[in-house]
Design an enzyme around this catalytic site. Sequence first.
Site, PDB file in Angstrom:
ATOM      1  N   SER A 148      55.639 -35.959 -33.086  1.00 56.94           N
ATOM      2  CA  SER A 148      54.206 -36.071 -32.822  1.00 56.94           C
ATOM      3  C   SER A 148      53.933 -37.484 -32.342  1.00 56.94           C
ATOM      4  O   SER A 148      54.817 -38.340 -32.399  1.00 56.94           O
ATOM      5  CB  SER A 148      53.399 -35.781 -34.090  1.00 56.94           C
ATOM      6  N   ARG A 397      57.720 -31.270 -27.498  1.00 54.56           N
ATOM      7  CA  ARG A 397      57.298 -30.095 -28.265  1.00 54.56           C
ATOM      8  C   ARG A 397      56.006 -29.549 -27.658  1.00 54.56           C
ATOM      9  O   ARG A 397      55.294 -30.253 -26.938  1.00 54.56           O
ATOM     10  CB  ARG A 397      57.058 -30.430 -29.734  1.00 54.56           C
ATOM     11  N   THR A 433      47.778 -33.121 -37.783  1.00 55.68           N
ATOM     12  CA  THR A 433      48.513 -33.255 -39.043  1.00 55.68           C
ATOM     13  C   THR A 433      47.584 -33.123 -40.240  1.00 55.68           C
ATOM     14  O   THR A 433      47.890 -32.422 -41.213  1.00 55.68           O
ATOM     15  CB  THR A 433      49.248 -34.608 -39.091  1.00 55.68           C
ATOM     16  N   CYS A 594      60.729 -26.677 -18.373  1.00 54.99           N
ATOM     17  CA  CYS A 594      61.571 -26.998 -19.528  1.00 54.99           C
ATOM     18  C   CYS A 594      61.857 -28.495 -19.560  1.00 54.99           C
ATOM     19  O   CYS A 594      62.316 -29.062 -18.564  1.00 54.99           O
ATOM     20  CB  CYS A 594      62.882 -26.220 -19.464  1.00 54.99           C
ATOM     21  N   CYS A 619      68.600 -27.152 -25.776  1.00 59.87           N
ATOM     22  CA  CYS A 619      67.250 -26.803 -26.209  1.00 59.87           C
ATOM     23  C   CYS A 619      66.747 -27.721 -27.326  1.00 59.87           C
ATOM     24  O   CYS A 619      67.416 -27.896 -28.345  1.00 59.87           O
ATOM     25  CB  CYS A 619      67.223 -25.351 -26.675  1.00 59.87           C
ATOM     26  N   CYS A 622      61.129 -26.715 -28.202  1.00 60.71           N
ATOM     27  CA  CYS A 622      59.714 -26.995 -27.929  1.00 60.71           C
ATOM     28  C   CYS A 622      58.908 -25.718 -27.736  1.00 60.71           C
ATOM     29  O   CYS A 622      57.696 -25.746 -27.843  1.00 60.71           O
ATOM     30  CB  CYS A 622      59.574 -27.907 -26.715  1.00 60.71           C
ATOM     31  N   CYS A 625      59.131 -22.592 -22.873  1.00 64.30           N
ATOM     32  CA  CYS A 625      59.596 -21.480 -22.028  1.00 64.30           C
ATOM     33  C   CYS A 625      58.991 -20.163 -22.478  1.00 64.30           C
ATOM     34  O   CYS A 625      58.566 -19.341 -21.652  1.00 64.30           O
ATOM     35  CB  CYS A 625      61.117 -21.402 -22.034  1.00 64.30           C
TER      36      CYS A 625
END
Length: 650
Positions: A148, A397, A433, A594, A619, A622, A625
């Site tokens: 984050s 992400r 959060t 991506c 990968c 995140c 896709c």
Amino acid sequence: MGVFFFFKLLLSSFAFLFTVCAFLVVSGLDWESVLSLAAHRCIRALKTAQGEHAAPPLYTTLNRRACSSVSTPRITTHYTIHSRDKDPRWEGIEMERFADEADVVIVGGGPAGLSAAIRLKQLANEHEKELRVCLVEKASQIGAHTLSGACLEPTALDELIPDWKERGAPLNTPVTEDVFSILTEKYRIPVPILPGLPMGNHGNYIVRLGNFVRWLGEQAEELGVELYPGYAAAEVLFHEDGSVKGIATNDVGIAKDGSPKDVFERGMELHAKVTMFGEGCHGHLAKQLYKQFNLRENCEPQTYAIGLKEVWAIDEKKWRPGRAEHSVGWPLNRLTYGGSFLYHLNEGEPLVALGFVVGLDYTNPYLSPFREFQRWKHHPFVAATLEGGSRIAYGARALNEGGSQSIPKLTFPGGLLIGCSPGFMNVPKIKGTHTAMKSGMLAAEAVFPKVTAEGLDSETAGLHAPEYAETLKKSWVWKELHAVRNIRPSFHNYFGLYGGMAYTGVFYWIFRGKEPWTLKHCGLDADQLKPAKECTPIEYPKPDGKLSFDLLSSVALSGTNHEGDQPAHLTLKSDSVPVQRNLAIYDGPEQRFCPAGVYEYVPLETGDGMRLQINAQNCVHCKTCDIKDPSQNINWVVPEGGGGPAYNGL
């Protein structure tokens, strides 16, 4: 006095609108050209509507015929697509799973899941009750998949652990300075952060969220929560009456071709009275639950963004601990939602965390969020901070941006949704959060009396806790999200970003979100891409290796690793769709959206066509896709537990 205050607000609002107008002038856009563009877009929309039922373009028909004449190589071998029941290689393999039971099972070791676990054990201690709480997390360590910005609002933390400072919570950098800018290609227009606007960060802390989550894990363990990192929840289990029974972790020891290896082991079942799903944004189990219980029946489609982040060590002379910078504008055009952040950390060395966010409702299939991020770092205002520094971390992400109108039904027999899985992010604040933590705490308070009651009369085997949703809607979480509900969808207008900023200046700053209407989103992000023939390719500059970098060297900084000999967890419902539709119509957008180089189109060995290659080991989890694929053919599922990125305090 009241009249004077009203005129002061009105004048400030006009000042804000003037800033937007100034940007249009600096950008070389006059009102005539903007209105001309608006008219052009309106005519194009009418033509699109008229042609909805027309025959497909000839080039599309020919492309599909050409693609269909070539046999499609097999890409997906995962058992969720190809059943093992009919595969002779699985005959005689022991498929029984060991089962264990807890009072509450929590999926996901992020802020929501850990806050729920902590609150449950706090309540158990207060009421002197025995309560077994088990939490499973797919990352190898708690916090290793957490990424984050992050600028943390401590409201929920104050409620959950009032003595967090004495307990050593890693909140080391209080915000001391706020800077907001509109960027053009070469210049910066400063925008004042007026009192009450959601972008203000007074009282907040700049944190590395992975470190904070790791600390929350330590607090949970001290209270007796059982944490199981490295165990990925792969399947939702159901009672015969349809209520949720628990989860099963994924099987391990499956070869890349889908066959069992000698070390094959079946996953484990965890049963519970209530299961909390806090998987994070676009959780793959939550997707199943949406369909199973029709949870999205009465809400808007969720809309998302992708956030890309780096951590840099910079020249100490440029280091200003506590400074929080945000910007909108260049390099994105005004019709593409997005923005940036640059935070100066105070952790003993001159570090900055910087990132770029792009709304996944963008329309041009040639857009690459990663390359937009790299290009942004070359803006003079940004480059001045980074020049002479070195990049030490990278990650990405997806983010929920739908707001309160996109939150699904939160409870169902045997379970409930918490945190970023249903989506409690406050978009204009760029913070989720604190709301995620509070959702977990409220869920714990709703569940606790039910799981500890003796002789509770329940209609279903899995307990239902509708009180959670009711309490949430009475809390400060819902009040906060309702007030900003129209800010994100307000950007869908002829003036795009600047129209949205004007709306925010008038209707949020003056009326605090009390307008009697709720704006809608444009639909699924996957449906927003235009065919490639209608769009202009974007020419991105080559990375210079100083400020901007290539994709693979970036992924290397994420610490990403997966067991190589396992089926790709990026599964395709049909192996033929990528070439026949995504490549033919959209020029293969998965190569660009991506942020980890997972997807690439390569020539067939025969030389008479192309095929999609999936580099699953790259990968970073995140989920972009799964969200943005225009064919909705990609289904992200969990790989073997422990695989994925190894973020160190992102």
